[in-house]
Scaffold this active site. Structure first.
Site, mmCIF file in Angstrom:
data_model
loop_
_atom_site.group_PDB
_atom_site.id
_atom_site.type_symbol
_atom_site.label_atom_id
_atom_site.label_comp_id
_atom_site.label_asym_id
_atom_site.label_seq_id
_atom_site.Cartn_x
_atom_site.Cartn_y
_atom_site.Cartn_z
ATOM 1 N N GLY A 101 33.087 18.125 -40.161
ATOM 2 C CA GLY A 101 32.816 18.592 -41.511
ATOM 3 C C GLY A 101 32.687 17.494 -42.540
ATOM 4 O O GLY A 101 32.962 17.723 -43.719
ATOM 5 N N TYR A 264 43.175 27.409 -48.405
ATOM 6 C CA TYR A 264 43.190 27.516 -49.869
ATOM 7 C C TYR A 264 44.048 28.704 -50.267
ATOM 8 O O TYR A 264 44.146 29.697 -49.523
ATOM 9 C CB TYR A 264 41.760 27.662 -50.387
ATOM 10 C CG TYR A 264 41.628 27.769 -51.892
ATOM 11 C CD1 TYR A 264 42.255 26.847 -52.732
ATOM 12 C CD2 TYR A 264 40.881 28.791 -52.475
ATOM 13 C CE1 TYR A 264 42.142 26.953 -54.104
ATOM 14 C CE2 TYR A 264 40.756 28.896 -53.849
ATOM 15 C CZ TYR A 264 41.388 27.981 -54.659
ATOM 16 O OH TYR A 264 41.281 28.077 -56.025
ATOM 17 N N TYR A 274 36.072 34.026 -56.003
ATOM 18 C CA TYR A 274 36.086 33.406 -54.672
ATOM 19 C C TYR A 274 35.907 34.531 -53.664
ATOM 20 O O TYR A 274 36.844 35.020 -53.054
ATOM 21 C CB TYR A 274 37.415 32.680 -54.452
ATOM 22 C CG TYR A 274 37.455 31.779 -53.236
ATOM 23 C CD1 TYR A 274 36.786 30.561 -53.227
ATOM 24 C CD2 TYR A 274 38.189 32.137 -52.100
ATOM 25 C CE1 TYR A 274 36.845 29.720 -52.123
ATOM 26 C CE2 TYR A 274 38.257 31.302 -50.997
ATOM 27 C CZ TYR A 274 37.578 30.099 -51.015
ATOM 28 O OH TYR A 274 37.637 29.264 -49.922
ATOM 29 N N LYS A 282 40.190 32.451 -45.036
ATOM 30 C CA LYS A 282 41.314 31.521 -45.172
ATOM 31 C C LYS A 282 42.613 32.148 -44.678
ATOM 32 O O LYS A 282 43.456 31.469 -44.071
ATOM 33 C CB LYS A 282 41.457 31.080 -46.626
ATOM 34 C CG LYS A 282 40.313 30.187 -47.113
ATOM 35 C CD LYS A 282 40.165 28.943 -46.268
ATOM 36 C CE LYS A 282 39.124 27.983 -46.816
ATOM 37 N NZ LYS A 282 38.930 26.801 -45.947
ATOM 38 N N GLY A 313 36.543 18.964 -57.077
ATOM 39 C CA GLY A 313 35.142 19.079 -57.499
ATOM 40 C C GLY A 313 34.175 18.415 -56.548
ATOM 41 O O GLY A 313 33.348 17.597 -56.967
#
Length: 385
Positions: A101, A264, A274, A282, A313
Site C-alpha cells: 500500500g 480508524y 465516512y 474498519k 492529510g
C-alpha cells in the site's frame, strides 16, 4: 560500584582499629600503626572492598592506592559505557519487511517503511498497479529523496517495488475488463498469490508484513445510500485484503515475525461523511486482527496487531472530501493539542514489529493524540458561555 566502595570505607572509618595510635584513613589510604593491628584492619578493609589478594594489606601506601584507584576507575568506566549505550534499541537489522500500500511519500505506509528502514530492516513494497509507473518514476528521479532521509543522514533504500492489487487473490479472480484495462497494461504477477510467490522466489522469506490498504468507491455516500456492490468493495479492499495477504505470505514468514494493519476510530464511533461501508470495513479489520492473531500465532508464531491512527492529510485521505476538517477537529479536541505526524505512527509500527513487543498480539494501539478517549467535543457551540 563506587557507592559500594564508599559505603565500605565509611564502615571502616566508623570503627577504627587503633584508637591509641591515631590511625588515619584518608583519601590516600595511608595506614600506620603496629603490624599486628594493621593486619587486622587490612583484613576488614579487604572484606569491605571485596578485594582478594595474596599480599598483606599493610604493605605500602602505593600498593593500596593503586588497587583502590584501579577499582574506582573500572567502576566509573563501566558506568560510562552503560550510559552511552541505548537502553532499549529497536533493532530490526537482518529483518525483511513487505509493506503493501505504498504509492507516494506522504501516507502512513511510507512513514512505516521509513521507520522500519531506520531500525535496520530491508524494505520491499507493494504498489497499486495503476499508480506503479508514477511511483517508480518519482523514486528513480529523486523526487522522494527529501522524504527518504533517515535520522542517520542516509536515504531509505527500497530494495524492490512489486505491482500489487490486493483485491484479487489469484489470476483466475481477475475479471476480463480489468485484465484489458490500459492502467494494468505491461504489469504482471500482481495478484496477492503471485506477489507472495515472487517475493519467495526473489528473497526466500520475510519477517514483517504491513497492510496499509483501504478503498471505498462510495466513501462519500451515507451508509443508507451505499449500494451492495460499493459496500462489498469497501470490505474487500480494506479488510479482506489483509486476510488474503496474511494467508499467502504466512508460509514464507519466519517464526517470531509480525504483521500490522491500519484502522480508524470510525469502526467504533460515528463519523458522519465516512461512508460507503468504510466504517464497517474498519470494524471487520479490527475483529479479524484478534482472530488472525490466534490463528497465525498458533500456526506460525506470528504476531498480528493493528494501529488506530488519527486523521492525516495524505493524498488518499483527501478522497473523503473533508479530511482537513477532521484534522482541525482532532487538534481542537484531543488531549494532546498538536499536529499528528505520520512518523509518529511509523515509530509505533516499528515498536510493534520489533522484539520489544514480543508478547503483544491481537491488540489495537491508538496513535491519535488521545482523541479516542474524549466523549465531549470541546469546540462545540453548546459549550460556549
Amino acid at each position: 560500584m563506587v557507592a559500594m566502595v564508599a559505603a565500605g570505607l565509611q564502615m571502616v572509618a566508623a570503627r577504627p582499629c587503633i584508637s591509641s595510635s591515631r590511625m588515619v584513613l584518608a583519601s590516600g589510604m595511608a595506614v600506620s600503626g603496629f603490624n599486628k593491628t594493621v593486619s587486622t584492619c587490612a583484613n576488614k578493609l579487604k572484606s569491605s572492598l571485596h578485594i582478594s589478594s595474596a599480599q598483606p594489606l599493610a604493605l605500602s601506601r602505593t600498593s593500596v592506592s593503586l588497587k583502590f584507584n584501579s577499582l574506582v576507575t573500572r567502576a566509573m568506566s563501566t558506568e560510562n559505557e552503560k550510559s552511552s549505550a541505548p537502553a532499549l534499541p529497536i533493532d530490526l537489522r537482518g529483518k525483511r519487511a513487505f509493506i503493501a500500500g505504498v504509492a507516494d511519500d506522504n501516507g502512513y505506509g511510507w512513514a512505516i517503511a521509513k521507520a522500519l528502514a531506520a531500525a535496520g530492516a530491508e524494505i520491499l513494497v507493494g504498489t497499486w498497479v495503476p499508480a506503479l509507473n508514477i511511483f517508480e518514476t518519482s523514486l528513480r528521479r529523486g523526487k522522494f529523496d527529501e522524504s527518504r532521509l533517515l535520522p542517520n543522514g542516509s536515504l531509505m533504500e527500497i530494495v524492490k517495488v512489486y505491482p500489487l492489487d490486493a483485491v484479487y487473490d489469484a489470476p483466475e479472480d481477475v475479471p476480463e475488463d480489468v485484465k484489458s484495462n490500459k492502467r494494468y497494461a505491461g504489469a504482471s504477477n500482481w495478484t496477492v498469490k503471485e506477489v507472495a510467490e515472487s517475493v519467495k522466489k526473489d528473497f526466500g522469506s520475510i519477517d514483517i508484513l504491513v497492510h496499509s490498504l483501504a478503498n471505498g468507491p462510495e466513501v462519500t455516500k451515507p451508509l443508507l445510500e451505499t449500494s451492495r456492490k460499493g459496500y462489498l468493495a469497501a470490505i474487500s479492499a480494506s479488510s479482506y485484503s489483509f486476510v488474503s495477504l496474511l494467508k499467502h505470505f504466512l508460509p514464507i514468514m519466519n517464526p517470531g515475525g509480525a504483521s500490522i494493519s491500519l484502522t480508524y476510530i470510525a469502526s467504533e464511533r460515528t463519523i458522519p461523511g465516512y461512508g460507503g461501508g468504510m466504517s464497517s470495513a474498519k470494524a471487520a479489520l479490527e475483529s479479524d486482527t484478534r482472530v488472525l492473531a490466534f490463528e497465525a500465532g498458533r500456526k506460525a508464531k506470528i504476531r498480528v496487531n493493528t494501529i488506530s491512527a488519527g486523521p492525516l492529510g495524505s493524498r488518499a485521505a483527501k478522497a473523503i472530501g473533508f479530511i482537513e476538517k477532521m484534522i482541525d477537529y482532532s487538534y481542537a479536541n484531543a488531549p494532546l493539542q498538536k499536529e499528528l505526524l505520520a512518523d509518529e505512527v511509523g515509530n509505533v509500527a516499528a515498536f510493534l514489529v520489533s522484539p520489544l513487543a514480543s508478547a503483544v498480539t491481537g491488540s489495537m494501539v491508538y496513535v491519535d493524540n488521545g482523541l479516542n478517549t474524549m466523549g465531549l467535543a470541546l469546540d462545540s457551540p453548546t459549550l460556549a458561555i
